[in-house]
Design a protein around this motif. Sequence first.
Motif, PDB file in Angstrom:
ATOM      1  N   ALA A 141      95.725 -74.123 -59.810  1.00 14.97           N
ATOM      2  CA  ALA A 141      95.223 -73.008 -59.003  1.00 14.97           C
ATOM      3  C   ALA A 141      93.843 -72.581 -59.461  1.00 14.97           C
ATOM      4  O   ALA A 141      93.448 -72.805 -60.610  1.00 14.97           O
ATOM      5  CB  ALA A 141      96.175 -71.817 -59.099  1.00 14.97           C
ATOM      6  N   GLU A 182      91.796 -69.084 -59.964  1.00 17.34           N
ATOM      7  CA  GLU A 182      92.046 -67.655 -60.085  1.00 17.34           C
ATOM      8  C   GLU A 182      90.761 -66.917 -60.434  1.00 17.34           C
ATOM      9  O   GLU A 182      89.876 -67.470 -61.094  1.00 17.34           O
ATOM     10  CB  GLU A 182      93.092 -67.381 -61.170  1.00 17.34           C
ATOM     11  CG  GLU A 182      94.471 -67.967 -60.873  1.00 17.34           C
ATOM     12  CD  GLU A 182      95.488 -67.638 -61.949  1.00 17.34           C
ATOM     13  OE1 GLU A 182      95.092 -67.005 -62.961  1.00 17.34           O
ATOM     14  OE2 GLU A 182      96.663 -68.016 -61.797  1.00 17.34           O
ATOM     15  N   GLN A 183      90.693 -65.664 -59.980  1.00 18.25           N
ATOM     16  CA  GLN A 183      89.625 -64.754 -60.381  1.00 18.25           C
ATOM     17  C   GLN A 183      90.260 -63.447 -60.812  1.00 18.25           C
ATOM     18  O   GLN A 183      90.987 -62.819 -60.041  1.00 18.25           O
ATOM     19  CB  GLN A 183      88.631 -64.506 -59.247  1.00 18.25           C
ATOM     20  CG  GLN A 183      87.468 -63.613 -59.674  1.00 18.25           C
ATOM     21  CD  GLN A 183      86.566 -63.222 -58.530  1.00 18.25           C
ATOM     22  OE1 GLN A 183      87.025 -63.060 -57.405  1.00 18.25           O
ATOM     23  NE2 GLN A 183      85.274 -63.065 -58.811  1.00 18.25           N
ATOM     24  N   GLY A 228      92.766 -62.951 -62.609  1.00 22.50           N
ATOM     25  CA  GLY A 228      94.209 -63.030 -62.500  1.00 22.50           C
ATOM     26  C   GLY A 228      94.734 -63.132 -61.080  1.00 22.50           C
ATOM     27  O   GLY A 228      95.938 -63.299 -60.871  1.00 22.50           O
ATOM     28  N   GLU A 229      93.847 -63.047 -60.076  1.00 21.45           N
ATOM     29  CA  GLU A 229      94.276 -63.171 -58.679  1.00 21.45           C
ATOM     30  C   GLU A 229      94.127 -64.611 -58.227  1.00 21.45           C
ATOM     31  O   GLU A 229      93.051 -65.205 -58.347  1.00 21.45           O
ATOM     32  CB  GLU A 229      93.434 -62.261 -57.783  1.00 21.45           C
ATOM     33  CG  GLU A 229      93.822 -62.343 -56.311  1.00 21.45           C
ATOM     34  CD  GLU A 229      92.948 -61.492 -55.417  1.00 21.45           C
ATOM     35  OE1 GLU A 229      93.073 -61.605 -54.185  1.00 21.45           O
ATOM     36  OE2 GLU A 229      92.126 -60.720 -55.961  1.00 21.45           O
ATOM     37  N   ARG A 230      95.203 -65.149 -57.697  1.00 23.27           N
ATOM     38  CA  ARG A 230      95.203 -66.551 -57.273  1.00 23.27           C
ATOM     39  C   ARG A 230      94.570 -66.681 -55.893  1.00 23.27           C
ATOM     40  O   ARG A 230      94.978 -66.049 -54.931  1.00 23.27           O
ATOM     41  CB  ARG A 230      96.644 -67.070 -57.260  1.00 23.27           C
ATOM     42  CG  ARG A 230      96.788 -68.512 -56.868  1.00 23.27           C
ATOM     43  CD  ARG A 230      98.180 -69.038 -57.189  1.00 23.27           C
ATOM     44  NE  ARG A 230      98.345 -69.248 -58.627  1.00 23.27           N
ATOM     45  CZ  ARG A 230      99.344 -69.957 -59.168  1.00 23.27           C
ATOM     46  NH1 ARG A 230     100.263 -70.486 -58.379  1.00 23.27           N
ATOM     47  NH2 ARG A 230      99.421 -70.112 -60.458  1.00 23.27           N
ATOM     48  N   HIS A 231      93.535 -67.528 -55.788  1.00 19.92           N
ATOM     49  CA  HIS A 231      92.817 -67.713 -54.528  1.00 19.92           C
ATOM     50  C   HIS A 231      93.167 -69.025 -53.839  1.00 19.92           C
ATOM     51  O   HIS A 231      93.044 -69.138 -52.623  1.00 19.92           O
ATOM     52  CB  HIS A 231      91.307 -67.662 -54.771  1.00 19.92           C
ATOM     53  CG  HIS A 231      90.779 -66.297 -55.056  1.00 19.92           C
ATOM     54  ND1 HIS A 231      90.110 -65.529 -54.130  1.00 19.92           N
ATOM     55  CD2 HIS A 231      90.846 -65.531 -56.185  1.00 19.92           C
ATOM     56  CE1 HIS A 231      89.770 -64.372 -54.670  1.00 19.92           C
ATOM     57  NE2 HIS A 231      90.204 -64.345 -55.915  1.00 19.92           N
ATOM     58  N   TRP A 285      95.701 -72.817 -54.440  1.00 17.65           N
ATOM     59  CA  TRP A 285      96.656 -73.518 -55.306  1.00 17.65           C
ATOM     60  C   TRP A 285      97.282 -74.691 -54.546  1.00 17.65           C
ATOM     61  O   TRP A 285      97.248 -74.761 -53.316  1.00 17.65           O
ATOM     62  CB  TRP A 285      97.757 -72.565 -55.782  1.00 17.65           C
ATOM     63  CG  TRP A 285      98.534 -71.950 -54.656  1.00 17.65           C
ATOM     64  CD1 TRP A 285      99.701 -72.406 -54.102  1.00 17.65           C
ATOM     65  CD2 TRP A 285      98.190 -70.778 -53.914  1.00 17.65           C
ATOM     66  NE1 TRP A 285     100.111 -71.598 -53.078  1.00 17.65           N
ATOM     67  CE2 TRP A 285      99.195 -70.589 -52.932  1.00 17.65           C
ATOM     68  CE3 TRP A 285      97.123 -69.872 -53.978  1.00 17.65           C
ATOM     69  CZ2 TRP A 285      99.152 -69.531 -52.034  1.00 17.65           C
ATOM     70  CZ3 TRP A 285      97.091 -68.824 -53.070  1.00 17.65           C
ATOM     71  CH2 TRP A 285      98.104 -68.664 -52.126  1.00 17.65           C
ATOM     72  N   TRP A 325      85.673 -67.273 -62.852  1.00 14.69           N
ATOM     73  CA  TRP A 325      86.699 -68.022 -62.150  1.00 14.69           C
ATOM     74  C   TRP A 325      87.370 -68.996 -63.112  1.00 14.69           C
ATOM     75  O   TRP A 325      86.735 -69.525 -64.026  1.00 14.69           O
ATOM     76  CB  TRP A 325      86.083 -68.795 -60.983  1.00 14.69           C
ATOM     77  CG  TRP A 325      85.392 -67.919 -59.989  1.00 14.69           C
ATOM     78  CD1 TRP A 325      84.133 -67.387 -60.101  1.00 14.69           C
ATOM     79  CD2 TRP A 325      85.920 -67.448 -58.752  1.00 14.69           C
ATOM     80  NE1 TRP A 325      83.855 -66.616 -59.005  1.00 14.69           N
ATOM     81  CE2 TRP A 325      84.911 -66.645 -58.155  1.00 14.69           C
ATOM     82  CE3 TRP A 325      87.126 -67.645 -58.084  1.00 14.69           C
ATOM     83  CZ2 TRP A 325      85.089 -66.025 -56.930  1.00 14.69           C
ATOM     84  CZ3 TRP A 325      87.308 -67.033 -56.857  1.00 14.69           C
ATOM     85  CH2 TRP A 325      86.305 -66.234 -56.288  1.00 14.69           C
ATOM     86  N   ARG A 355      93.546 -74.128 -69.172  1.00 10.66           N
ATOM     87  CA  ARG A 355      92.677 -73.591 -68.141  1.00 10.66           C
ATOM     88  C   ARG A 355      91.227 -73.973 -68.420  1.00 10.66           C
ATOM     89  O   ARG A 355      90.859 -74.273 -69.563  1.00 10.66           O
ATOM     90  CB  ARG A 355      92.823 -72.087 -68.034  1.00 10.66           C
ATOM     91  CG  ARG A 355      92.439 -71.300 -69.283  1.00 10.66           C
ATOM     92  CD  ARG A 355      92.786 -69.818 -69.108  1.00 10.66           C
ATOM     93  NE  ARG A 355      94.211 -69.640 -68.867  1.00 10.66           N
ATOM     94  CZ  ARG A 355      94.710 -68.792 -67.964  1.00 10.66           C
ATOM     95  NH1 ARG A 355      93.886 -68.049 -67.238  1.00 10.66           N
ATOM     96  NH2 ARG A 355      96.016 -68.664 -67.801  1.00 10.66           N
TER      97      ARG A 355
END
Length: 255
Positions: free
Chosen positions: A177, A179-180, A182-185, A187, A240, A249
């Motif tokens: 995925a 993420e920015q 902690g928000e998944r944009h 995946w 990001w 990561r």
Amino acid sequence: MTDIEKHAAELARRLTEARASGVAIPRPPELDLAMARQVRHACIDMLDREGPVAAYKVSLSTSTWGALPAGRVVEGDARIARETLFDPLLEAEVAFRIDRPIGADSDAAAILDACSVAPAIEVADSRWAGWRPSEAERFVIPDAAQIEADNAMSGWLVVGGPWRPARDMPFDRLDIAIEQDGERHSWGPLREVMGSPVAAVRWLVAEVRKAGRLVEPGHIISSGCPCPQMVTVPAAGGCWESVVDGFGRARVIFF
């Protein structure tokens, strides 16, 4: 040098200068795949000013590949000036580092034994006018020949960690995925990459060899993004990450 070779070299020069100047160039009205391949090779030959080829990338959307010089490959956290790019796309991928020689006829087992893997972020960008993926109403999608000629829209490759033996990774059970904060944009499951990222590496090695180039120990291969959602970077930048749960990561900050 033939007239076709001169034309390919001139278009490659203009694309290379566009990356340096930040000024996009018009898309050629007639560009077929045969000519586009010559342009890509000329572009790769012009990368020497940023170091030797350090990585190759798989472009799943058009079944092609590109190359990145050492100056565009970062291991560890990266910082990239947003203003140096046109309108970058972020793609979550698994990077394969070639640790031992891979033959053109190597099977999946041999590739797994010869490679280490790590999470990565590919920063794709294009030098053609009309490349505005962040603005849907203005976005003109490049066709297959334009993507080929533009070195598969190669920009940067950011490789995180840790490196792990490829043979230890259950690719068929892993998701990746972008993420920015902690928000998944975006995946997707890694099995969507040609059935397995290993298959993508095998394909790329064969294609690069057909083109008269080599994939050698020390090279990194960005194996392709399985995520259907398109992720762009706003003008303000931001931090990001490409995340593989339980694996690691990669992180890039645009400033």
